[in-house]
Write a protein that holds these residues in place. Structure first.
Motif, PDB file in Angstrom:
ATOM      1  N   TYR A  54       0.868  -1.183   0.000  1.00 60.08           N
ATOM      2  CA  TYR A  54       0.000   0.000   0.000  1.00 60.08           C
ATOM      3  C   TYR A  54       0.897   1.223   0.000  1.00 60.08           C
ATOM      4  CZ  TYR A  54      -3.478   3.448   1.478  1.00 60.08           C
ATOM      5  OH  TYR A  54      -4.309   4.555   1.538  1.00 60.08           O
ATOM      6  N   ALA A  55       0.683   2.090  -0.966  1.00 58.70           N
ATOM      7  CA  ALA A  55       1.477   3.320  -1.067  1.00 58.70           C
ATOM      8  C   ALA A  55       0.641   4.492  -0.561  1.00 58.70           C
ATOM      9  CB  ALA A  55       1.883   3.568  -2.515  1.00 58.70           C
ATOM     10  N   SER A 111      -9.146  -0.719   1.048  1.00 59.84           N
ATOM     11  CA  SER A 111      -9.125   0.608   0.440  1.00 59.84           C
ATOM     12  C   SER A 111      -9.513   0.541  -1.039  1.00 59.84           C
ATOM     13  CB  SER A 111      -7.718   1.209   0.564  1.00 59.84           C
ATOM     14  OG  SER A 111      -7.604   2.392  -0.211  1.00 59.84           O
ATOM     15  N   THR A 112     -10.254   1.512  -1.484  1.00 59.90           N
ATOM     16  CA  THR A 112     -10.646   1.573  -2.906  1.00 59.90           C
ATOM     17  C   THR A 112      -9.751   2.529  -3.689  1.00 59.90           C
ATOM     18  OG1 THR A 112     -12.271   3.295  -2.370  1.00 59.90           O
ATOM     19  CG2 THR A 112     -13.056   1.007  -2.398  1.00 59.90           C
ATOM     20  N   ASP A 113      -8.740   3.079  -3.030  1.00 55.63           N
ATOM     21  CA  ASP A 113      -7.816   3.988  -3.706  1.00 55.63           C
ATOM     22  C   ASP A 113      -6.905   3.228  -4.668  1.00 55.63           C
ATOM     23  OD1 ASP A 113      -8.672   6.310  -2.360  1.00 55.63           O
ATOM     24  OD2 ASP A 113      -7.441   5.795  -0.621  1.00 55.63           O
ATOM     25  N   GLY A 195       0.536  14.203  -9.295  1.00 53.00           N
ATOM     26  CA  GLY A 195      -0.321  13.914  -8.149  1.00 53.00           C
ATOM     27  C   GLY A 195       0.328  12.922  -7.210  1.00 53.00           C
ATOM     28  N   GLU A 196      -0.415  12.537  -6.185  1.00 51.55           N
ATOM     29  CA  GLU A 196       0.098  11.632  -5.178  1.00 51.55           C
ATOM     30  C   GLU A 196      -0.097  10.166  -5.588  1.00 51.55           C
ATOM     31  OE1 GLU A 196       1.798  12.561  -2.763  1.00 51.55           O
ATOM     32  OE2 GLU A 196       1.271  14.643  -2.330  1.00 51.55           O
ATOM     33  N   VAL A 197       0.785   9.333  -5.069  1.00 49.22           N
ATOM     34  CA  VAL A 197       0.660   7.893  -5.251  1.00 49.22           C
ATOM     35  C   VAL A 197      -0.058   7.361  -4.017  1.00 49.22           C
ATOM     36  CG1 VAL A 197       1.892   5.716  -5.513  1.00 49.22           C
ATOM     37  CG2 VAL A 197       2.797   7.796  -6.566  1.00 49.22           C
ATOM     38  N   LYS A 198      -1.244   6.808  -4.216  1.00 47.90           N
ATOM     39  CA  LYS A 198      -2.027   6.334  -3.070  1.00 47.90           C
ATOM     40  C   LYS A 198      -2.897   5.157  -3.489  1.00 47.90           C
ATOM     41  CE  LYS A 198      -5.266   7.823   0.516  1.00 47.90           C
ATOM     42  NZ  LYS A 198      -6.123   8.928   1.018  1.00 47.90           N
ATOM     43  N   GLY A 199      -2.760   4.044  -2.768  1.00 45.50           N
ATOM     44  CA  GLY A 199      -3.615   2.896  -3.039  1.00 45.50           C
ATOM     45  C   GLY A 199      -2.898   1.570  -2.859  1.00 45.50           C
ATOM     46  N   THR A 200      -3.664   0.489  -2.904  1.00 40.21           N
ATOM     47  CA  THR A 200      -3.082  -0.847  -2.822  1.00 40.21           C
ATOM     48  C   THR A 200      -2.472  -1.214  -4.170  1.00 40.21           C
ATOM     49  OG1 THR A 200      -5.177  -1.893  -3.446  1.00 40.21           O
ATOM     50  CG2 THR A 200      -4.751  -1.612  -1.085  1.00 40.21           C
TER      51      THR A 200
END
Length: 227
Positions: A54-55, A111-113, A195-200
């Protein structure tokens, strides 16, 4: 009225099913092609190591060319003719046997990111397990062997966009800088867009031959524990 509601339910169920199908991960095939009847297929890799993570913003390892990069370290214990790397975000309902799951992934598995993956395969000049340390990794010379942004071979993301990544790198034995030798490698990943790196995410490293002893870890500390 009831018939309209029924039609709507069917449409929603069908659309949901398509989304699940879009996230289905196929077998990881090498660049080696084999003809079976009228079809030509890529022979699946015989050795695949999987890592689920996850990031999150703020946990990047380095800012390079204006992008926030995250790294997964990989110890390759033998010479390989080819290495394949692929990354998918989000992990969603994908199940992988024997996958290494980071604590961050376990905490955020629902997480749905997700993010637009962009990956690199890098090789260091560290060729002995005994020489791996935090300081050595920071001062090591890293060579980028290959990179990939979008791959049509990968499942589409929930948005419907084909933003997951896959690369296959063939060793060039005649060139020391491009050969796949024993040593410490890393998968670099970020997002192609601003943008940001976010999610599984699910990251996999594969080879067309058995490589007993491959270790993948998000940190050098965890990598050394697995060696």
């Amino acid at each position: 009225m009831k018939s309209k509601i029924l039609i709507l339910v069917v449409i929603l169920a069908f659309g949901s099913n398509l989304n699940v199908q879009a996230q289905k991960l196929k077998k990881f095939g090498s660049s080696i092609e084999k003809k079976i009847g009228p079809k030509t297929i890529k022979v699946p890799y015989t050795d695949v190591v999987s890592y689920m993570g996850y990031a999150a913003p703020g946990n990047e390892d380095e800012v390079k060319d204006g992008k926030k990069f995250y790294y997964i370290y990989v110890w390759i214990p033998a010479v390989a003719p080819e290495i394949g790397v692929r990354m998918m975000s989000p992990v969603g309902k994908t199940k992988i046997k024997k996958a290494t799951k980071s604590a961050a992934y376990t905490e955020n598995a629902k997480s749905t990111d997700y993010f637009d993956t962009y990956i690199t395969l890098e090789r260091s000049d560290i060729t002995s397990k005994d020489n791996i340390s935090e300081d050595a990794v920071k001062s090591a010379n890293w060579v980028t062997l290959d990179r990939n942004d979008d791959s049509s071979e990968m499942p589409k993301q929930p948005s419907g966009s084909g933003y997951n990544s896959l690369l296959r790198y063939k060793s060039e034995a005649s060139d020391p800088l491009k050969a796949l030798t024993v040593g410490l490698y890393r998968i670099g990943f970020t997002t192609y867009k601003t943008g940001e790196v976010k999610g599984t995410f699910l990251a996999e490293v594969a080879a067309p031959i058995k490589l007993p002893g491959v270790v993948m870890a998000k940190t050098i500390e965890d990598l050394k524990k697995g060696l």
